[in-house]
Design an enzyme around this catalytic site. Structure first.
Site, PDB file in Angstrom:
ATOM      1  CB  CYS A  33       5.482   4.271  -5.800  1.00  0.00           C
ATOM      2  SG  CYS A  33       5.654   2.476  -5.688  1.00  0.00           S
ATOM      3  CB  CYS A  41       9.123   1.236  -4.662  1.00  0.00           C
ATOM      4  SG  CYS A  41       8.238   0.871  -6.188  1.00  0.00           S
TER       5      CYS A  41
END
Length: 79
Positions: free
Chosen positions: A10, A13
């Site tokens: 994501c 991240c």
């Protein structure tokens, strides 16, 4: 030193991984950096929220994006 970013990929991240790279540049610390995307492997660390940051096998941060400065301090205290 081994650093792992745990997260499925994501934006948060990816930002965590980017911040780790910047912190490594700032400190000049030689470390192996990997990103674990596999949810089963992430679960083996006991992490419930991502992104997570693991340094030398210890979960340091979970569920939020750490700032570059925060990572620098973690790296200095671990090194």
């Amino acid at each position: 030193m081994e650093i792992l970013v745990l997260g499925a990929g994501c934006p948060k991240c990816k930002k965590t991984e980017e911040n780790v790279k910047k912190a490594l540049e700032i400190t000049g610390i030689d470390a192996k950096l990997d990103h674990v995307y596999d949810l089963k492997k992430i679960g083996q660390y006991g992490v419930k929220l991502t992104p997570a940051l693991v340094i030398d096998g210890q979960i340091k941060i979970s569920g939020r994006v750490p700032s570059v400065d925060e990572i620098v301090e973690l790296l200095k205290s671990t090194n």
